[in-house]
Each structure stands twice: as structure tokens, then as C-alpha cells.
Design an enzyme around this catalytic site. Structure first.
Site, PDB file in Angstrom:
ATOM      1  N   ASN A  78       7.801  -3.188   0.342  1.00 28.67           N
ATOM      2  CA  ASN A  78       8.241  -2.817   1.359  1.00 28.67           C
ATOM      3  C   ASN A  78       9.022  -3.852   2.090  1.00 28.67           C
ATOM      4  O   ASN A  78       8.729  -4.694   2.952  1.00 28.67           O
ATOM      5  CB  ASN A  78       7.540  -2.094   2.397  1.00 28.67           C
ATOM      6  CG  ASN A  78       8.203  -1.172   3.418  1.00 28.67           C
ATOM      7  OD1 ASN A  78       9.493  -1.514   3.563  1.00 28.67           O
ATOM      8  ND2 ASN A  78       7.424  -0.713   4.588  1.00 28.67           N
TER       9      ASN A  78
ATOM     10  N   ARG B  35       9.847   0.668  -1.896  1.00 33.09           N
ATOM     11  CA  ARG B  35      10.147   1.562  -0.658  1.00 33.09           C
ATOM     12  C   ARG B  35      11.739   1.411  -0.322  1.00 33.09           C
ATOM     13  O   ARG B  35      11.912   0.580   0.054  1.00 33.09           O
ATOM     14  CB  ARG B  35       9.191   1.599   0.538  1.00 33.09           C
ATOM     15  CG  ARG B  35       9.778   2.521   1.490  1.00 33.09           C
ATOM     16  CD  ARG B  35       8.864   2.267   2.832  1.00 33.09           C
ATOM     17  NE  ARG B  35       9.328   3.244   3.703  1.00 33.09           N
ATOM     18  CZ  ARG B  35       9.593   3.039   5.117  1.00 33.09           C
ATOM     19  NH1 ARG B  35       9.403   1.963   5.411  1.00 33.09           N
ATOM     20  NH2 ARG B  35       9.893   4.247   5.772  1.00 33.09           N
TER      21      ARG B  35
ATOM     22  N   HIS C 191      10.328   9.648   6.241  1.00 29.83           N
ATOM     23  CA  HIS C 191       9.053   9.828   6.066  1.00 29.83           C
ATOM     24  C   HIS C 191       8.806  10.671   4.887  1.00 29.83           C
ATOM     25  O   HIS C 191       7.624  11.331   4.763  1.00 29.83           O
ATOM     26  CB  HIS C 191       8.502  10.299   7.403  1.00 29.83           C
ATOM     27  CG  HIS C 191       8.443   9.321   8.597  1.00 29.83           C
ATOM     28  ND1 HIS C 191       8.702  10.073  10.106  1.00 29.83           N
ATOM     29  CD2 HIS C 191       8.220   7.970   8.569  1.00 29.83           C
ATOM     30  CE1 HIS C 191       8.465   8.789  10.709  1.00 29.83           C
ATOM     31  NE2 HIS C 191       8.545   7.788  10.102  1.00 29.83           N
TER      32      HIS C 191
ATOM     33  N   ARG D 258      12.882   5.463  20.218  1.00 32.12           N
ATOM     34  CA  ARG D 258      13.919   6.420  19.839  1.00 32.12           C
ATOM     35  C   ARG D 258      14.019   7.785  20.758  1.00 32.12           C
ATOM     36  O   ARG D 258      12.933   8.318  20.774  1.00 32.12           O
ATOM     37  CB  ARG D 258      14.137   6.763  18.383  1.00 32.12           C
ATOM     38  CG  ARG D 258      14.069   5.670  17.379  1.00 32.12           C
ATOM     39  CD  ARG D 258      14.141   6.145  16.035  1.00 32.12           C
ATOM     40  NE  ARG D 258      13.866   4.809  15.054  1.00 32.12           N
ATOM     41  CZ  ARG D 258      13.181   5.190  13.950  1.00 32.12           C
ATOM     42  NH1 ARG D 258      12.785   6.174  13.860  1.00 32.12           N
ATOM     43  NH2 ARG D 258      12.871   3.976  13.236  1.00 32.12           N
TER      44      ARG D 258
ATOM     45  N   GLU E 299       1.230   5.930   2.513  1.00 31.19           N
ATOM     46  CA  GLU E 299       2.648   5.664   1.877  1.00 31.19           C
ATOM     47  C   GLU E 299       2.684   4.863   0.865  1.00 31.19           C
ATOM     48  O   GLU E 299       3.216   4.986  -0.428  1.00 31.19           O
ATOM     49  CB  GLU E 299       4.003   5.366   2.810  1.00 31.19           C
ATOM     50  CG  GLU E 299       3.860   6.574   3.895  1.00 31.19           C
ATOM     51  CD  GLU E 299       4.814   6.117   5.246  1.00 31.19           C
ATOM     52  OE1 GLU E 299       4.088   5.539   5.973  1.00 31.19           O
ATOM     53  OE2 GLU E 299       5.769   6.226   5.194  1.00 31.19           O
TER      54      GLU E 299
END
Ligand code: AMP
Length: 403
Positions: free
Chosen positions: A7, A93, A182, A243, A386
Site C-alpha cells: 500500500n 492497493r 473502501h 472530512r 483489507e
């Protein structure tokens, strides 16, 4: 079979090496502050006897090439691989796959050029992914590499769910639409939920709540994503650590006119200075809960706003789905904050959702049911993984490629 999952971000590379025979993590680590004066490189690995070893080094790592070189040397020194050709595949990823990628893709020049073309739709993530991928292909030319996209699971959204009601030409010319993110996590917990409930995934209706520093909700019908809260970018939807999530777009014109904020300033404000942090100064749910308990009104407000927004999405996705078999909580907040789970599902008995407070208060890293026996909708807590999902999809891809 050994699969390495990478990642790569703009200033960090996270990695995990899996033994796919039993999904065991053989080694993992991170290289941070790439390009800064002092970088930090870490590895954790298992010795053949099974005991865990750690190594951490402050060093100078000026780019992704140096970062992946440090990682490969550390993996070899730790004895989990002899050389890079020991790897059966590398899975990368990638956050933004746009409309180009509905499933993982074998990395080649075309795929890399598409990831580059999609940078305007994923400006915070795709450049770092691409930098890591290019170096990885260069350093391991004999190892098959696969790109796994966060957006791919949401490619099943119907057009009425992914379109924005702005002039159609912006969809045609600029591909402005909801992509959702996601996806790897939402898909992973959906598969695990189906297995846990002993239900065929192709018949499973679920609402999956990935609640971490970034947070999103997905409505899953018959195992497929049919709506999700993040949009063109990961900014839309739930209130997140920094956010804003959903807001009236006219706020931006108002701020620009009243305060003269530029587009870059507005972008930074909504992505980095808003959400929980914007309301109470912290983006850490543990700290917010503690502050609220101590009587901090802003922390209480941030906490209430987070839960209220979450409840609104659970309600609206219940309406979208009609029948809901299960709700899944995952991510740092979803897996650990039992009070958030309780609050966001409060007074939803008419929707068939009833949490058992005792089951909900159990602390565990295992998959578990927290709904009451008479709850029509099962409420589950499922730790996400993940990296493992990327490794699984990478393996499936190379097997398909070789057959
Ligand atoms: P993630 O991005 O999935 O790592 O999740 C990060 C978020 O999870 C942060 O807001 C943390 O405060 C929150 N979190 C982690 N552990 C706990 C906990 N025990 N209780 C409440 N929130 C937690």
C-alpha cells in the site's frame, strides 16, 4: 504461496507478506516520512520457531525506490524470503480505479497508464500508488503484480445511484459520478458475514459500516454493492476524522465570497480540518468519548453529530434495501466503540434493528453478534482485513491468468 501486499502512499509504504496456505502474516511493516530528512522504517516478522521479532530504523529514505529496497533487504535478512523471486505475486492497493477497472488487473504498461490518467479523480492517492508500483515492477520484473482497486466493488451501482443531478455533460465529458471507496473492506466483511451466517452471499442483503478515520456505508443487495456513501472522492457521506462528509455545496460559494477562500483552501478545509476535528479539535474517537464524559460540550456535539449521521444512513439504506439480513460494524471505531454502535442503532426497533447491550459491551477481536435474539436484523462486528482481501484477490487473479 507467498504474496506481498503493498500500500504505497505519497510519503509512506505499508507492506504485508502472506503465506496463502493458511493466510498467516509472515512479515509486515511500514516505511514512513519518505523524502523527509529522517525517515522511519519498520519490520515485524515471525521466526521459524514462531516467536515474533521487530526491527525499527531511523534512516534517510529519499524515494519509493529506496523504500522498497529497504523493505526487500529487511524481508530477506529476516529469512521469510531468500530473494524477491520467492514471491509468487505482489498485490497493490489502488484507491481510484474509476470506470476503467471493475475487477483487479494484472499490472502492465496499459494499467499503469490508466492509473495515471485517473490521478485527477484520486489526486491524494493514485500518484503514490503509481510511484510504488513502477518501482516494484522494476525491482521484481519476474514476479506477477496485480492492482486491486478500492472502487471495484462498487462498480455494480445502478446509474440512478451513481449519477449526480448536475448537467449530464459533466458525466459524459469528465466522468463525474459516484465511485465509492473502501470497497475491499466492504467486500471482505460481506463475504465473512455470509459465511458466519451460513447464507449464500448471492442472497445476502446487508448494510456494511466501515468506521475508521475515513468512514463509509454500503448497501449490499444479493452480495453486490448497490449504493455507498462516498462519492467522486472519499469526501462525501459520513462525518469522518477530518472530512466533513455531506454538506450543502452552497456553503462553499458562501465561504469563498465572505472569506475569500481559494479552491485549494476550501479543499484543505473540507478534507483536513473538518469532520470530528473541525467540531471539537480531535479526530480520535477514544479521546472524543473521554472528553465528552468529562463534560466537554464540543466533544459531545461531535460525538452526537457522528452518530446522528450514521443513523440517517442506516435508515436510508434500510429503505433502499427493503429486506436487511445484517448490519456489519467494522474499522477502528466500528470494531471498538461499543457506545457508537449502541447510539447509532438506538430507536431503530421499527426497522427490525435491536442491539443487546450486554453482547455489545463484550470486548473481543473476534467476529461476533451483538443484536438481541428477537432482532429481525442481525447486527455483527467483523474485524476488517483489507490486506488479506488484496492478497486473496491477487491470488485469484494470477490463478485465472495462468489457467
Ligand atoms: P482506523 O482508521 O480503522 O484505524 O480507525 C481509527 C479510528 O478508530 C480512530 O478514530 C480511533 O480513535 C478509533 N478507535 C480505535 N480504537 C478505539 C477504541 N477502543 N474505542 C473507540 N475508538 C477507537
Amino acid at each position: 504461496m507467498k504474496i506481498l501486499v503493498l500500500n504505497a502512499g505519497s510519503s509512506s509504504v505499508k507492506y504485508q507478506l502472506f503465506n496463502m496456505a493458511n493466510n498467516e502474516v509472515l512479515a509486515s511493516g511500514v516505511i514512513e516520512q519518505i523524502g523527509e530528512k529522517e525517515s522511519m522504517a519498520k519490520i515485524k516478522y515471525k521466526k521459524p520457531a514462531g516467536d515474533e521479532q521487530k526491527r525499527e530504523e531511523k534512516c534517510s529514505i529519499h524515494d519509493h525506490d529506496a523504500a522498497l529496497t529497504w523493505m526487500s533487504e529487511a524481508l530477506i535478512q529476516s529469512g521469510v524470503i531468500h530473494n524477491l523471486n520467492d514471491l509468487d505475486a505482489i498485490g497493490h492497493r489502488v484507491v481510484q480505479g474509476g470506470s476503467s477497472f471493475q475487477e483487479p488487473a494484472m499490472v502492465d504498461d496499459y494499467v499503469m497508464s490508466e492509473i495515471e490518467r485517473l490521478i485527477p479523480l484520486g489526486p491524494l492517492h493514485n500518484p503514490g500508488h503509481l510511484a510504488g508500483m513502477k518501482v516494484s515492477v522494476h525491482q521484481s520484473p519476474n514476479v506477477p503484480q496485480v492492482a486491486v482497486f478500492d472502487t471495484a466493488f462498487h462498480s455494480t451501482l445502478p446509474n440512478y445511484a451513481y449519477m449526480y443531478a448536475i448537467p449530464y455533460k459533466y458525466y459524459e465529458e469528465l466522468r463525474i459520478r459516484r465511485y465509492g471507496f473502501h470497497g475491499t473492506s466492504h467486500y471482505y466483511v460481506t463475504k465473512v458475514a455470509a459465511k458466519y451466517l451460513k447464507q449464500d452471499i448471492n442472497t445476502l442483503n446487508a448494510i456494511t459500516l466501515h468506521l475508521g478515520n475515513g468512514a463509509s456505508v454500503t448497501a449490499i443487495e444479493n452480495g453486490q454493492s448497490i449504493d455507498t456513501s462516498m462519492g467522486l472522492t472519499p469526501l462525501e457521506g459520513l462525518i469522518m476524522g477530518t472530512r466533513s462528509g455531506d454538506l450543502d455545496p452552497a456553503i462553499l460559494f458562501y465561504l469563498a465570497r465572505k472569506r475569500g477562500l481559494t479552491l485549494d483552501e476550501l479543499d484543505k478545509m473540507l478534507n483536513k480540518e473538518s469532520g470530528l476535528k473541525g467540531i471539537c479539535g480531535s479526530n480520535d474517537m477514544r479521546e472524543i468519548t473521554r472528553m465528552a464524559e468529562e463534560g466537554d460540550e464540543r466533544a459531545q456535539l461531535a460525538y452526537d453529530m457522528f452518530n446522528y449521521r450514521l443513523k440517517k444512513y442506516i435508515g436510508s439504506y434500510s429503505a433502499v434495501l427493503g429486506r436487511v439480513d445484517c448490519i456489519v460494524f467494522t474499522g477502528g471505531i466500528g470494531e471498538n466503540a461499543n457506545d457508537v454502535r449502541l447510539k447509532s442503532c438506538e430507536k431503530l426497533e421499527n426497522f427490525g434493528i435491536k442491539i443487546d447491550p450486554i453482547l455489545n459491551s463484550v470486548r473481543s477481536s473476534e467476529i461476533r453478534t451483538i443484536s438481541a435474539d428477537d432482532s429481525k436484523v442481525k447486527v455483527l462486528v467483523i474485524p476488517t482485513n483489507e490486506e488479506l482481501e488484496i492478497a486473496i484477490e491477487t491470488l485469484e487473479m494470477i490463478q485465472k491468468h495462468h489457467s
